[in-house]
Design a protein around this motif. Structure first.
Motif, PDB file in Angstrom:
ATOM      1  N   SER A  77      29.487  58.008  44.274  1.00  0.00           N
ATOM      2  CA  SER A  77      30.367  57.788  42.988  1.00  0.00           C
ATOM      3  C   SER A  77      29.032  58.002  42.282  1.00  0.00           C
ATOM      4  CB  SER A  77      30.417  56.287  43.217  1.00  0.00           C
ATOM      5  OG  SER A  77      31.965  56.238  44.079  1.00  0.00           O
ATOM      6  N   VAL A  78      28.210  57.788  42.274  1.00  0.00           N
ATOM      7  CA  VAL A  78      26.971  58.140  41.535  1.00  0.00           C
ATOM      8  C   VAL A  78      26.712  58.559  39.934  1.00  0.00           C
ATOM      9  CG1 VAL A  78      24.871  58.573  41.382  1.00  0.00           C
ATOM     10  CG2 VAL A  78      25.401  57.639  43.607  1.00  0.00           C
ATOM     11  N   ASN A  79      27.882  59.767  40.164  1.00  0.00           N
ATOM     12  CA  ASN A  79      27.475  60.520  38.755  1.00  0.00           C
ATOM     13  C   ASN A  79      28.539  59.506  38.051  1.00  0.00           C
ATOM     14  OD1 ASN A  79      26.694  62.537  36.945  1.00  0.00           O
ATOM     15  ND2 ASN A  79      29.043  63.380  36.893  1.00  0.00           N
ATOM     16  N   VAL A  80      29.717  59.203  38.501  1.00  0.00           N
ATOM     17  CA  VAL A  80      30.562  57.817  37.313  1.00  0.00           C
ATOM     18  C   VAL A  80      30.130  56.984  36.894  1.00  0.00           C
ATOM     19  CG1 VAL A  80      32.016  57.260  39.478  1.00  0.00           C
ATOM     20  CG2 VAL A  80      33.625  57.899  37.075  1.00  0.00           C
ATOM     21  N   LEU A  81      29.089  56.049  38.123  1.00  0.00           N
ATOM     22  CA  LEU A  81      28.726  55.500  37.597  1.00  0.00           C
ATOM     23  C   LEU A  81      27.587  55.572  36.836  1.00  0.00           C
ATOM     24  CD1 LEU A  81      28.532  53.563  41.590  1.00  0.00           C
ATOM     25  CD2 LEU A  81      30.007  52.616  39.796  1.00  0.00           C
ATOM     26  N   ALA A  82      27.234  55.948  36.613  1.00  0.00           N
ATOM     27  CA  ALA A  82      26.338  56.459  35.685  1.00  0.00           C
ATOM     28  C   ALA A  82      26.363  56.634  34.335  1.00  0.00           C
ATOM     29  CB  ALA A  82      25.015  56.920  36.402  1.00  0.00           C
ATOM     30  N   LEU A 123      20.533  52.431  40.032  1.00  0.00           N
ATOM     31  CA  LEU A 123      21.353  52.566  38.843  1.00  0.00           C
ATOM     32  C   LEU A 123      21.860  51.421  37.849  1.00  0.00           C
ATOM     33  CD1 LEU A 123      24.401  54.416  40.703  1.00  0.00           C
ATOM     34  CD2 LEU A 123      22.916  55.236  38.966  1.00  0.00           C
ATOM     35  N   ASP A 124      20.688  50.760  38.153  1.00  0.00           N
ATOM     36  CA  ASP A 124      20.842  49.056  37.343  1.00  0.00           C
ATOM     37  C   ASP A 124      22.091  48.513  37.204  1.00  0.00           C
ATOM     38  OD1 ASP A 124      19.066  46.982  36.758  1.00  0.00           O
ATOM     39  OD2 ASP A 124      20.103  47.798  34.726  1.00  0.00           O
ATOM     40  N   ILE A 125      22.341  48.801  38.564  1.00  0.00           N
ATOM     41  CA  ILE A 125      24.110  48.154  38.944  1.00  0.00           C
ATOM     42  C   ILE A 125      23.491  46.798  39.600  1.00  0.00           C
ATOM     43  CG2 ILE A 125      26.287  47.808  40.244  1.00  0.00           C
ATOM     44  CD1 ILE A 125      26.325  51.092  39.505  1.00  0.00           C
TER      45      ILE A 125
END
Length: 168
Positions: A77-82, A123-125
């Motif tokens: 999910s890293v790309n879609v989150l960012a 991701l600063d989430i």
């Protein structure tokens, strides 16, 4: 009321009415409760990044989305989150079964268990480890409120031992 019931109550209290999920044994009872609720639209998916895209569309359609998943899918999910969720400020609550923590029976889960919070930090989430099952309902409501105000994702990590505890 057991731990799962408190999470379900928190989702209801927060007004979450759209949930995407990826199969997870720890979330099975919660998913059954959601499936039985006519006020919550539940969309099972096969991959987490697909679920985030669907949640973004649901939010644009006026719904309040959450995704239920295992932390092992966070890497997917890293790309879609960012590039989608953060870039376009979509609020979403992530209810995450945090595998690979102390007491994990499957050794293959441990590396991602250790990486999970580091990924959120990079991701600063915002995320919160939920330790006390009895506080789940209030924590979910607070997380949704913060997510909506900030337009950001908010992750709630539920350790595997969480699912084995009950609430008085």
């Amino acid at each position: 009321m057991d731990s799962t019931d408190v999470i379900y109550k928190g989702l209801k209290d927060a007004g979450i009415n759209f949930i995407v999920s990826v199969p997870c044994a720890n979330l099975k009872k919660l998913l059954n409760l959601i499936d039985e609720d006519d006020e919550i639209k539940h969309v099972p998916v096969t991959r987490e990044e697909e679920g985030f895209g669907i949640c973004a569309g649901a939010y644009m359609g006026g719904l309040k989305p959450a995704i239920l998943m295992q932390n092992s899918g966070l890497g997917n999910s890293v790309n879609v989150l960012a590039s989608l969720m953060k870039l376009y400020n979509f609020p979403i609550i992530m209810i995450i079964s945090h595998r690979g923590t102390f007491g994990e029976a499957v050794y293959g889960q441990v590396p991602m268990g250790k990486a999970t919070t580091k990924i959120f930090d990079s991701l600063d989430i915002r995320y919160e480890k939920v330790i006390n099952p009895s506080e789940s309902s209030e924590i979910i409501k607070k997380a949704w409120d913060l997510s909506q105000i900030s337009g950001e994702a908010y992750a709630l990590l539920f350790d595997i031992s969480y699912w084995k505890r009950s609430v008085e």
